[in-house]
Design a protein around this motif. Structure first.
Motif, PDB file in Angstrom:
ATOM      1  N   GLY A   1       0.780  -1.227   0.000  1.00 39.40           N
ATOM      2  CA  GLY A   1       0.000   0.000   0.000  1.00 39.40           C
ATOM      3  C   GLY A   1       0.810   1.274   0.000  1.00 39.40           C
TER       4      GLY A   1
ATOM      5  N   ASN B   1      -4.493   0.234   5.332  1.00 37.97           N
ATOM      6  CA  ASN B   1      -4.757  -0.609   4.169  1.00 37.97           C
ATOM      7  C   ASN B   1      -4.971  -2.040   4.621  1.00 37.97           C
TER       8      ASN B   1
ATOM      9  N   TYR C   1      -9.357   4.734   4.936  1.00 38.82           N
ATOM     10  CA  TYR C   1      -9.152   3.289   4.883  1.00 38.82           C
ATOM     11  C   TYR C   1      -9.067   2.818   3.434  1.00 38.82           C
ATOM     12  N   LEU C   2      -8.244   1.807   3.221  1.00 30.94           N
ATOM     13  CA  LEU C   2      -8.114   1.153   1.925  1.00 30.94           C
ATOM     14  C   LEU C   2      -8.346  -0.343   2.117  1.00 30.94           C
ATOM     15  N   ARG C   3      -8.800  -0.983   1.053  1.00 27.59           N
ATOM     16  CA  ARG C   3      -8.815  -2.443   1.036  1.00 27.59           C
ATOM     17  C   ARG C   3      -8.207  -2.884  -0.275  1.00 27.59           C
ATOM     18  N   ASP C   4      -7.043  -3.519  -0.184  1.00 29.30           N
ATOM     19  CA  ASP C   4      -6.275  -3.915  -1.365  1.00 29.30           C
ATOM     20  C   ASP C   4      -6.042  -2.733  -2.296  1.00 29.30           C
ATOM     21  N   GLY C   5      -5.777  -1.564  -1.719  1.00 27.83           N
ATOM     22  CA  GLY C   5      -5.465  -0.381  -2.513  1.00 27.83           C
ATOM     23  C   GLY C   5      -6.665   0.407  -2.980  1.00 27.83           C
TER      24      GLY C   5
ATOM     25  N   GLN D   1      -9.959   2.714  -2.135  1.00 28.12           N
ATOM     26  CA  GLN D   1     -10.591   3.457  -1.051  1.00 28.12           C
ATOM     27  C   GLN D   1     -11.828   2.695  -0.604  1.00 28.12           C
TER      28      GLN D   1
ATOM     29  N   ARG E   1       2.163   1.552  -3.635  1.00 26.69           N
ATOM     30  CA  ARG E   1       1.324   0.926  -4.673  1.00 26.69           C
ATOM     31  C   ARG E   1       2.118  -0.103  -5.467  1.00 26.69           C
TER      32      ARG E   1
ATOM     33  N   TYR F   1      -3.493   8.210  -3.422  1.00 26.79           N
ATOM     34  CA  TYR F   1      -4.866   7.773  -3.154  1.00 26.79           C
ATOM     35  C   TYR F   1      -5.894   8.896  -3.175  1.00 26.79           C
TER      36      TYR F   1
END
Length: 728
Positions: A77, A185, A143-147, A149, A80, A175
């Motif tokens: 994260g 992330n 917050y991110l999940r697998d990159g 948002q 990237r 992001y």
């Protein structure tokens, strides 16, 4: 195509509305652990041409301890890309699945306690709020999940996660709009070629239970089609109770499925779907008096027992990775998130000077919220040499489409005091609301980042982003830089310095108040700047990672409203964009193996946080410290292996004094919570059975966690949790 029977069975369960079991407590490092890791075709989509060579290797077996998995060397994260932490010019903490599983964690907050730079805010209304380096993480952009948002207005299903990356400092370059503290992330579990089928159950002393399933493997004989499935059914009984004597309860169901398909040697496509149903009674927190003490019993919930929140969240999307050449590849990602919530509130309001026995007013309402969060990104990454200098280049773009709709119906207010019978639930429903409040916006950003390797000792990272938000009355454009310098005196040491910026758009383009002197004045996005210097060391034959960081973050552009002192009788206020918040501090962390038998994950933070020129209504916060920003915080979690199959754990979590109000007149005391646990592994008929017993808050310490004077979270007393996981 020949399909795996396990996959077909799991798919059938996922398609049923009764899907309920889950992935939770895989006690070892994901995906297959215990003793054997297998590197197979799903390694094919890595960063370089070396990945192609791995595709020709059927199976490599690596023997190792069942208890490994504390130390992580890479974080996707932060840059990237799958770049080493030693080549990352900022502070990043990775909390691995091993620690999550050892702690039998069921919420994101239990996991994030392992990083002292994160402190908990209020837990009211069945969700968690966190502060990173003293700045609150927004549920829309923190917050991110697998990159991607990720809209995070609910308790995250951590059973689907293989690790959590805490990326510290402004990260808007990669992001888009985000706060100055950083990002969290969440990295999800991935499909595996080797078959796994793990069942788990855990219970506590209150009668709570959690049933879990984690399954994965190849669907086809050639292993080109693989899956990972997680199912959970959880019933929680909390220690706090309503004033009619009923304990607060929660029901949660989770189903998740990821399918990977190697279309060719160069193209991987991944499809994912998950659904969470989460219904719980409401607890908006305890009330504090002027001395910082809980008013009444520390288990008392001021909400009525009929107040509840009912959430349904779905995520579905596709990711693809295509290797263009030995040096270049392209990644694409799309995710659609729908979040629907009904919240039936009793809405108690704390009166000024309230003491136990006084009456208070509740203002009930029934509310429906609908969030829709669509994200897309495309990244081109390449490694090449130009003029004798090596480059690791990233060029990409991402897009967010946001929609929110709300229906709300209010009921009649009523008075209530302790000892009275509970009033009945009002006969109201949001479905009778004939108006719909909506809010929409979208934004996109284009970014570039280059990690330049000058020689073995020196690297330079430079980057920038153009970002545009389209929102009625709140259009915004931003151009942001980022830069870093890394010095490697040897292969195991990095010293770095970096500069980064972030931005958060305002709610409108101009000031809207005809009684304000600056009515109509154009306003810019709130911005943040961070200067950070740090060092990272790989110690003890690369088994232990030690990191330190000094940071200085300034957030600017906050709107400040003051009383007008001029002669114009039609003007009452003056609003300017001069508000500021400055957080300075120091962090230190270590994780990995101290010896062959002792493993640790530990961190500490010193924080000096203060408002500059800031005002809210008639309250001037200039020079004050934000709520829930302790000067000192620390954590440690450790494991000691007594034998190959038996290990014990011990942990300590410290929070220094924190203010409970913006005026800094009410202080929450410092506290230290001690946790312990043990794991024992046995094998019965070639089936691994793992037994775990944990005690949280061993010494039954009384403490207050996050939240303010009318919504503070009361720490749970001593609790016990027993778990069993069976790996077939």
């Amino acid at each position: 195509m020949k399909f795996s029977p396990i996959f077909l069975a799991v798919s059938a369960v996922l398609s049923s509305t009764a899907a309920f079991a889950n992935t939770a407590a895989n006690p070892a490092e994901d995906p297959t652990d215990p003793v054997v890791e297998k590197i197979t075709k799903n390694a094919a989509q890595s960063q370089s041409s070396e990945a192609k060579a791995l595709k020709d290797i059927e199976v490599i077996q690596v023997k190792g301890s069942y208890f490994n998995g504390y130390k992580v060397d890479n974080a996707n994260g932060a840059m990237r890309a799958n770049i080493s932490l030693l080549e990352t010019a900022q502070s990043v903490t990775v909390i691995p699945a091993t620690v999550i599983n050892e702690q039998l964690a069921t919420t994101l907050g239990e996991v994030l306690a392992n990083d002292a730079s994160l402190t908990a805010g209020s837990k009211q209304r069945n969700r968690e709020v966190f502060n990173l380096r003293g700045f609150e993480l927004s549920s829309s952009n923190g917050y991110l999940r697998d990159g991607h948002q990720h809209w995070s207005h609910y308790q995250q299903p951590i059973e689907t996660l293989e690790s959590i990356e805490v990326i510290k400092g402004p990260s808007s370059i990669l992001y888009g709009q985000s706060g100055p503290g950083g990002l969290v992330n969440m990295v999800t579990k991935k499909p595996t070629t080797n078959s796994i089928f793990n069942l788990g159950v855990d219970v506590d002393q209150e009668g709570s239970s959690r049933l879990t399933l984690d399954a994965g493997g190849a669907i086809t004989a050639d292993e080109s089609l693989r899956y990972r499935a997680n199912l959970v059914k959880q019933d929680v009984i909390y220690q706090r109770e309503y004033q009619n004597g009923e304990q607060r309860e929660r029901e949660r169901f989770l189903g998740a499925l990821v399918v990977d398909y190697d279309i060719s040697d160069d193209l991987l496509v991944s499809l994912h779907y998950d659904r969470t149903n989460d219904k719980a009674g409401l607890d908006t927190g305890a009330w504090l008096d002027d001395e910082g003490n809980i008013i009444g019993d520390d288990k008392t919930i001021r909400d009525m027992s009929w107040a509840f929140t009912d959430i349904t969240v779905e995520n579905y999307g596709v990711d693809a990775n295509y290797i263009l050449s030995d040096s270049w590849q392209v990644k694409f990602g799309y995710n659609e998130q729908t979040f629907e919530r009904q919240r039936f509130e009793s809405a108690p309001k704390k009166p000024s000077g309230f003491v136990e026995g006084d009456s208070y007013t509740s203002k009930p309402y029934d509310r429906y919220d609908d969030w829709q969060f669509t994200t897309t990104f495309i990244d081109f990454t390449g490694e090449f040499e130009l003029a004798g200098v090596e480059h690791n280049l990233l060029v990409g773009a991402n897009y967010l489409d946001y929609y929110y709709g709300q229906l709300k119906v209010k009921g009649d207010s009523f008075e209530y005091s302790a000892g009275q019978g509970e009033p009945p639930r009002p006969d109201i429903s949001y479905t009778t609301d004939d108006s719909l409040y909506t809010s929409e916006y979208d934004y996109y950003g284009i970014y570039i980042q280059d990690l330049i390797t000058i020689n073995q000792e020196w690297q330079v990272m430079i980057g920038g982003r153009y970002d545009k938000q389209s929102k009625t009355g709140a259009d915004n454009e931003s151009l942001l830089p980022k830069a870093g310098v890394l010095y490697h005196p040897n292969d195991n040491t990095t010293f770095y310095g970096s500069y980064s910026e972030g931005f958060e758009p305002q709610s409108s383009e101009t000031i809207h108040n005809d009684q304000d002197l600056n009515d109509g004045m154009e306003i810019d996005a709130m911005t943040s700047k961070q200067y950070e210097v740090g060092a990272k060391w790989q110690l003890l034959d690369d088994r232990l990672l030690l990191t330190t960081a000094l940071f200085d973050i300034t957030k600017s552009g906050v709107l400040v409203t003051e009383d007008y002192q001029g002669e114009n009788e039609n003007i009452t206020t003056v609003t300017t964009q001069v508000g500021e918040q400055r957080h300075k501090g120091f962090e230190m962390a270590a994780q990995g193996a101290v010896t062959d038998k002792l493993f640790v994950m530990t961190s500490m933070m010193y924080l000096d946080a203060a408002y500059g020129k800031n005002q809210d209504g008639n309250k001037n916060y200039t020079g004050m410290t934000p709520v829930d920003a302790p000067e000192w915080s620390a954590s440690i979690w450790s494991r000691y292996e007594l034998t190959e199959d038996l290990a014990i754990n011990a942990g300590a979590f410290y929070q220094g004094e924190r203010f409970a109000d913006g005026n800094n007149t009410i202080v929450k005391d410092a506290y230290t919570r001690i946790d312990i646990g043990a794991t024992y592994k046995i094998n019965v008929s070639n089936t691994d059975i793992n037994l775990r017993f944990n005690v949280q808050n061993l010494f039954d310490t009384d403490y207050l966690a996050g939240g303010g004077t009318s919504n503070v979270t009361v720490g749970d007393g001593r609790s016990y949790r027993l778990a069993m996981q069976v790996a077939f």
